[in-house]
Design a protein around this motif. Sequence first.
Motif, PDB file in Angstrom:
ATOM      1  N   GLU A  53       0.842  -1.182   0.000  1.00 47.31           N
ATOM      2  CA  GLU A  53       0.000   0.000   0.000  1.00 47.31           C
ATOM      3  C   GLU A  53       0.886   1.244   0.000  1.00 47.31           C
ATOM      4  OE1 GLU A  53      -3.756  -0.439   2.178  1.00 47.31           O
ATOM      5  OE2 GLU A  53      -3.239   1.452   3.151  1.00 47.31           O
TER       6      GLU A  53
ATOM      7  N   THR B 248       1.006   5.728  -1.184  1.00 51.47           N
ATOM      8  CA  THR B 248       0.229   6.920  -1.508  1.00 51.47           C
ATOM      9  C   THR B 248       0.261   7.175  -3.010  1.00 51.47           C
ATOM     10  OG1 THR B 248       0.851   7.830   0.623  1.00 51.47           O
ATOM     11  CG2 THR B 248      -0.091   9.359  -0.963  1.00 51.47           C
ATOM     12  N   GLU B 249      -0.887   7.471  -3.569  1.00 55.28           N
ATOM     13  CA  GLU B 249      -1.015   7.687  -5.002  1.00 55.28           C
ATOM     14  C   GLU B 249      -1.793   8.966  -5.283  1.00 55.28           C
ATOM     15  OE1 GLU B 249      -1.597   3.401  -6.575  1.00 55.28           O
ATOM     16  OE2 GLU B 249      -2.795   4.672  -7.898  1.00 55.28           O
TER      17      GLU B 249
ATOM     18  N   GLN C 146      -5.259  12.609  -2.793  1.00 49.73           N
ATOM     19  CA  GLN C 146      -4.384  11.444  -2.818  1.00 49.73           C
ATOM     20  C   GLN C 146      -5.045  10.338  -2.033  1.00 49.73           C
ATOM     21  OE1 GLN C 146      -0.633  12.796  -1.225  1.00 49.73           O
ATOM     22  NE2 GLN C 146      -0.184  14.044  -3.023  1.00 49.73           N
ATOM     23  N   GLY C 147      -4.496   9.149  -2.193  1.00 45.89           N
ATOM     24  CA  GLY C 147      -5.061   8.033  -1.455  1.00 45.89           C
ATOM     25  C   GLY C 147      -4.019   6.973  -1.186  1.00 45.89           C
ATOM     26  N   GLU C 148      -4.305   6.150  -0.200  1.00 45.29           N
ATOM     27  CA  GLU C 148      -3.476   4.974   0.082  1.00 45.29           C
ATOM     28  C   GLU C 148      -4.082   3.826  -0.710  1.00 45.29           C
ATOM     29  OE1 GLU C 148      -0.755   4.928   1.934  1.00 45.29           O
ATOM     30  OE2 GLU C 148      -0.960   7.062   2.346  1.00 45.29           O
ATOM     31  N   VAL C 149      -3.281   3.285  -1.645  1.00 43.72           N
ATOM     32  CA  VAL C 149      -3.846   2.310  -2.573  1.00 43.72           C
ATOM     33  C   VAL C 149      -3.044   1.010  -2.539  1.00 43.72           C
ATOM     34  CG1 VAL C 149      -4.544   1.903  -4.964  1.00 43.72           C
ATOM     35  CG2 VAL C 149      -4.508   4.234  -4.071  1.00 43.72           C
TER      36      VAL C 149
ATOM     37  N   PHE D 249      -8.252   5.594  -8.838  1.00 41.37           N
ATOM     38  CA  PHE D 249      -7.629   5.168  -7.573  1.00 41.37           C
ATOM     39  C   PHE D 249      -8.600   5.328  -6.405  1.00 41.37           C
ATOM     40  CE2 PHE D 249      -6.350   9.665  -6.949  1.00 41.37           C
ATOM     41  CZ  PHE D 249      -6.545   9.801  -5.578  1.00 41.37           C
TER      42      PHE D 249
ATOM     43  N   ALA E  33      -8.765   2.853  -3.123  1.00 43.48           N
ATOM     44  CA  ALA E  33      -8.047   3.397  -1.966  1.00 43.48           C
ATOM     45  C   ALA E  33      -8.685   2.936  -0.665  1.00 43.48           C
ATOM     46  CB  ALA E  33      -8.020   4.916  -2.026  1.00 43.48           C
TER      47      ALA E  33
ATOM     48  N   VAL F 219      -8.684   8.082   1.458  1.00 47.62           N
ATOM     49  CA  VAL F 219      -8.508   9.185   0.507  1.00 47.62           C
ATOM     50  C   VAL F 219      -8.417  10.469   1.304  1.00 47.62           C
ATOM     51  CG1 VAL F 219      -9.643  10.499  -1.320  1.00 47.62           C
ATOM     52  CG2 VAL F 219      -9.714   8.008  -1.380  1.00 47.62           C
TER      53      VAL F 219
END
Length: 176
Positions: free
Chosen positions: A84, A86-87, A96-99, A141, A145, A148
């Motif tokens: 996982e 950040t994207e 942004q989100g943790e994906v 994303f 995610a 977010v």
Amino acid sequence: MAIMEIVKHPAEVLRRKAEPVRKVNASIRRILTDMAETMYDARGVGLAGNQVGIAKRLVVIDTGDGLLQLINPEIVKRSGEIVEETEGCLSIPGWQGEVPRDRELQLKATLPNGRTAWFDASDLFARAIQHEIDHLDGVLFLDRATRVFEVTDDAGEAGDESAQAEPSEATAPKEA
Ligand code: NI
């Protein structure tokens, strides 16, 4: 060459499944060239056809190892090891989100010269490929995610044309 307009969420084309390219010709190569120029101009690490309003399976990527122009890219194998990170996305500015994504994969794609190529990808390159192929399938994303969050632009970042040589800071999440 021309810089294209990057389509922003929630545009309908971002939710469309892109069509496979049946014939690689000068027009396709021209689109890929313009997409690459657009990606570099926006300091992104990847860009998919949908993001410039063209629902064809075309992707450009440069995660630091040079430009790849991919036609009908396809993931043929996934490691199954999920990480996982950040994207961000050029079509979703300010978020942004943790994906979670596969850390490694094998990719098959057609190149602008019409030949088929296979790539082993890992880490940022693998992440960018998964992000872009998601775009081609109408997936963002935001859909994947686990979290977010809104981000504020770094001061002086927007419109600072003098700093374009550096795609982005090593620590900053990459947009694609
Ligand atoms: Ni994106």
